[in-house]
Design a protein around this motif. Structure first.
Motif, PDB file in Angstrom:
ATOM      1  N   ASP A  78       0.524  -1.260   0.022  1.00 18.36           N
ATOM      2  CA  ASP A  78      -0.022   0.003   0.471  1.00 18.36           C
ATOM      3  C   ASP A  78       0.738   1.349   0.008  1.00 18.36           C
ATOM      4  OD1 ASP A  78      -2.507  -1.556  -0.339  1.00 18.36           O
ATOM      5  OD2 ASP A  78      -2.544  -1.449   2.444  1.00 18.36           O
ATOM      6  N   ASP A  79       1.916   0.759   0.686  1.00 20.65           N
ATOM      7  CA  ASP A  79       2.844   2.730   0.831  1.00 20.65           C
ATOM      8  C   ASP A  79       3.397   2.443  -0.750  1.00 20.65           C
ATOM      9  OD1 ASP A  79       2.391   2.322   3.127  1.00 20.65           O
ATOM     10  OD2 ASP A  79       3.998   2.048   4.192  1.00 20.65           O
ATOM     11  N   GLU A  82       0.517   3.973  -2.807  1.00 20.75           N
ATOM     12  CA  GLU A  82       0.332   5.514  -2.757  1.00 20.75           C
ATOM     13  C   GLU A  82       1.321   6.921  -2.089  1.00 20.75           C
ATOM     14  OE1 GLU A  82      -1.884   8.986  -0.163  1.00 20.75           O
ATOM     15  OE2 GLU A  82      -2.597   6.879  -0.842  1.00 20.75           O
ATOM     16  N   LYS A  89      -4.534  14.382  -7.472  1.00 22.28           N
ATOM     17  CA  LYS A  89      -4.211  13.353  -6.065  1.00 22.28           C
ATOM     18  C   LYS A  89      -4.637  14.889  -5.072  1.00 22.28           C
ATOM     19  CE  LYS A  89      -1.921   9.468  -4.596  1.00 22.28           C
ATOM     20  NZ  LYS A  89      -1.257   9.335  -4.645  1.00 22.28           N
ATOM     21  N   ARG A 146      -9.021   7.487  -5.023  1.00 24.88           N
ATOM     22  CA  ARG A 146      -9.681   5.782  -4.858  1.00 24.88           C
ATOM     23  C   ARG A 146      -8.866   4.912  -5.346  1.00 24.88           C
ATOM     24  NH1 ARG A 146     -13.663   6.366  -1.185  1.00 24.88           N
ATOM     25  NH2 ARG A 146     -13.063   7.690   0.370  1.00 24.88           N
TER      26      ARG A 146
END
Length: 300
Positions: A78-79, A82, A89, A146
């Motif tokens: 996830d990092d 992200e 964004k 998202r």
């Protein structure tokens, strides 16, 4: 207002930046959710995350992976996802303005309410809103949220603005592949007059409160009856009829009956006119038929 905004950032127009918050403008309807049940035991079916040859695994051991070849994956946590740098964004830059009717309705996907993030942003927010309203334009830009980047539109709406996500061109199926088999002939004028008259009689202002999910209501009623142990008589609506053989006269009759049930003098006149037109071919056919010779008199 919702407790948590769907997105927080800024709208940028040239050198002007306006801090805003975006909230979902819609919510899910009253859908009826069903679970899968093991009928003999009455217990709910559950699913486990398993690895072939290993068995059930902990959620903490699961990461995202992209399959670039059969059975071969690039793993991402996830990092890392992200950390993908994309200006959209946090910033929605309005790069183009168009008339709203320039965009086909099929491209619009989901609406969101846009409000100023604080009192300091309100003045610039109002200026942009009123400029859009005065020019009757909508702004276009791109926004990441998202897990994907959207094309979005911005337009004035009451005291605020509405942002709508748009579908990309490759997400919309070309209509020609579906419509190519439809004939290119002009419709019968009298049938067209009847249809337009019927549309005129049923024209009114849209009020969303006049519509509700009748299927969900019927399912709720069914569930309540089953809870009370009532037996149900299931009737099929399929009568085996096939309307593909309907001809023009049938269509005329259906339109006339529709207008008649709506009432009104103009509809009766249109129906009468069409009735005469439908009778013309029959009259011509009768006229073309040779007259029968009278029977000869018997001589005394």
């Amino acid at each position: 207002m919702a407790a948590r905004p769907y997105w927080k950032g800024q709208i940028r127009l040239a050198l002007v930046s306006i801090p805003v918050e975006i909230y979902s403008a819609t919510r899910s309807g009253a859908t009826i959710a069903f679970n899968q049940i093991h009928e003999p035991s009455g217990q709910r079916i559950k699913y486990e995350k398993v690895v072939p040859g290993i068995g059930p695994v902990d959620v903490d051991e699961i990461v995202k992976g992209f399959e670039y070849a059969k059975g071969e994956y690039v793993l991402l946590d996830d990092d890392e996802i992200e950390g993908v740098k994309l200006e959209s964004k946090k910033t929605l830059e309005l790069t183009q303005f168009v008339d709203s009717h320039d965009i086909d309705a099929i491209y619009f996907e989901k609406p969101y309410y846009v409000v100023p993030a604080d009192d300091l942003a309100e003045e610039a927010f109002i200026v942009l809103r009123e400029a859009l309203r005065r020019t009757r334009k909508i702004g276009l830009g791109q926004l990441a949220m998202r897990g994907r980047e959207y094309v979005v539109s911005i337009k004035a709406c009451g005291r605020g603005m509405v942002m709508e996500t748009l579908r990309y061109a490759d997400e919309v199926n070309k209509a020609t592949s579906y419509f190519r088999e439809i004939g290119d002939t002009d419709p019968d004028e009298e049938l067209l007059d009847l249809a337009t008259t019927l549309i005129d009689k049923k024209t009114g202002k849209f009020d969303a409160r006049e519509f509700h999910d009748r299927y969900a209501d019927a399912l709720k009623e069914l569930i309540e009856r089953k809870k009370k142990g009532k037996t149900l008589n299931i009737e099929s609506d399929d009568k085996g009829s096939d309307s593909r053989g309907s001809n023009v006269v049938d269509l005329m009759a259906a339109l006339k009956n529709s207008l008649g049930s709506s009432g009104g003098g103009s509809s009766k006149a249109a129906a009468k006119k069409t009735s005469k037109a439908a009778a013309k071919p029959a009259a011509k056919k009768a006229a073309a038929k040779p007259a029968t010779k009278p029977a000869a008199r018997k001589r005394a």
